[in-house]
Design an enzyme around this catalytic site. Structure first.
Site, PDB file in Angstrom:
ATOM      1  N   PRO A   2       0.836  -1.218   0.000  1.00 27.85           N
ATOM      2  CA  PRO A   2       0.000   0.000   0.000  1.00 27.85           C
ATOM      3  C   PRO A   2       0.863   1.258   0.000  1.00 27.85           C
ATOM      4  CG  PRO A   2      -0.569  -1.441   1.839  1.00 27.85           C
ATOM      5  CD  PRO A   2       0.649  -2.022   1.194  1.00 27.85           C
ATOM      6  N   GLU A   3       0.520   2.203  -0.862  1.00 30.36           N
ATOM      7  CA  GLU A   3       1.204   3.500  -0.911  1.00 30.36           C
ATOM      8  C   GLU A   3       0.223   4.555  -0.393  1.00 30.36           C
ATOM      9  OE1 GLU A   3       3.185   3.970  -4.749  1.00 30.36           O
ATOM     10  OE2 GLU A   3       3.259   1.803  -4.989  1.00 30.36           O
TER      11      GLU A   3
END
Ligand SMILES: [Zn+2]
Length: 272
Positions: A2-3
């Site tokens: 996840p960014e």
């Protein structure tokens, strides 16, 4: 992994799901995730109420009545809310049981995620947050400030944008996308970028991350928000994961090579 857009969406769903819930007890089934003495972690947290969840870079901050849990999802970490009667998944490693009979369960297939615990206010000056750089949406981050940051390094722009201590929140997907949108080759030395190029890069970082937040983030492999919903921004990617496909701007095949140790997708025609 996840960014920023995915973590922002997890943050938003956690605010809907667990704000104002009071922790009755905590169960830790995989101690390595918790970067704190386990018995003290459980003891300190019982009785505290979750006030809100915020985000810093790719980190979540669960802000409690007295303490803050700094949580990094790393590869596969996920939070979800359950009734405490529901059977536990074998990947549920940290469980926050609330006084209302519900539980926030942290699942992590790869077990790479981390949780740090601090007194409120102390978390920003201690690991891991003490080494987190500018938020991309922070008005203080301007092209001129970027130029000054980038002058200090001889690395290429791909490596520099992945470096969380300079600008936080971008990972492999969004770095490839913002460099394509900016027409910048990923191997360009960051210090060689002109102020005009940095102006475009800054604009694209803000625009692409902002649009992805709105679309619920990108679900490439396994990401879902804490309500189990997938994002849809993966449908709007131009280069990431598109090796061999025609560039949507010029038609040339998208290439993939390893730059800064990561698989990097770009168009040799649009990014000179
Ligand atoms: Zn192209």
């Amino acid at each position: 992994m996840p960014e920023l857009p995915e973590v922002e969406n997890v943050k938003n769903t956690l605010n809907k799901l667990v704000a104002n819930k009071t922790i009755q007890n905590v169960t830790v089934r995989w101690p390595n995730i918790v970067k704190y003495e386990i018995d003290a972690f459980k003891e300190r947290l019982s009785g505290q109420t979750i006030l809100e969840t915020t985000r810093r870079g790719k980190f979540l901050k669960l802000v409690l009545s007295e303490d803050v849990i700094v949580s990094h999802l790393r590869m596969e970490g996920k939070y979800s809310l359950h009734d405490n009667e529901e059977p536990l998944n074998k990947h549920a490693h940290v469980i926050f049981s609330f006084t209302d009979g519900t539980e926030l369960r942290y699942h992590d297939v790869r077990k790479f995620g981390t949780m740090h615990l601090y007194r409120q206010g102390e978390e920003e000056t201690a690991p891991p947050l003490n080494n987190v750089g500018f938020e991309p949406f922070d008005p203080a981050l301007t092209p001129t400030v970027m130029q000054a940051l980038f002058k200090k390094t001889t690395r290429n722009i791909k490596a520099v944008l992945l470096d969380q201590s300079l600008i936080a929140g971008l990972g492999n997907i969004y770095v490839d996308e913002v460099l394509f949108a900016s027409g910048i080759h990923p191997e360009t030395k960051a210090q060689a970028l002109t102020l005009a190029q940095l102006g475009v890069l800054h604009e694209k970082i803000v625009a692409i991350l902002g649009e992805s937040v709105k679309k619920g983030g990108s679900t490439i492999r396994s990401y879902t928000n804490s309500e189990g919903k997938q994002g849809s921004f993966q449908l709007e990617l131009f280069v990431y994961g598109k090796k061999g496909q025609p560039c949507l701007t010029c038609g040339r095949e998208i290439e993939r090579t390893v730059i800064a140790g990561r698989g990097t997708h770009f168009c040799t025609n649009c990014q000179k």
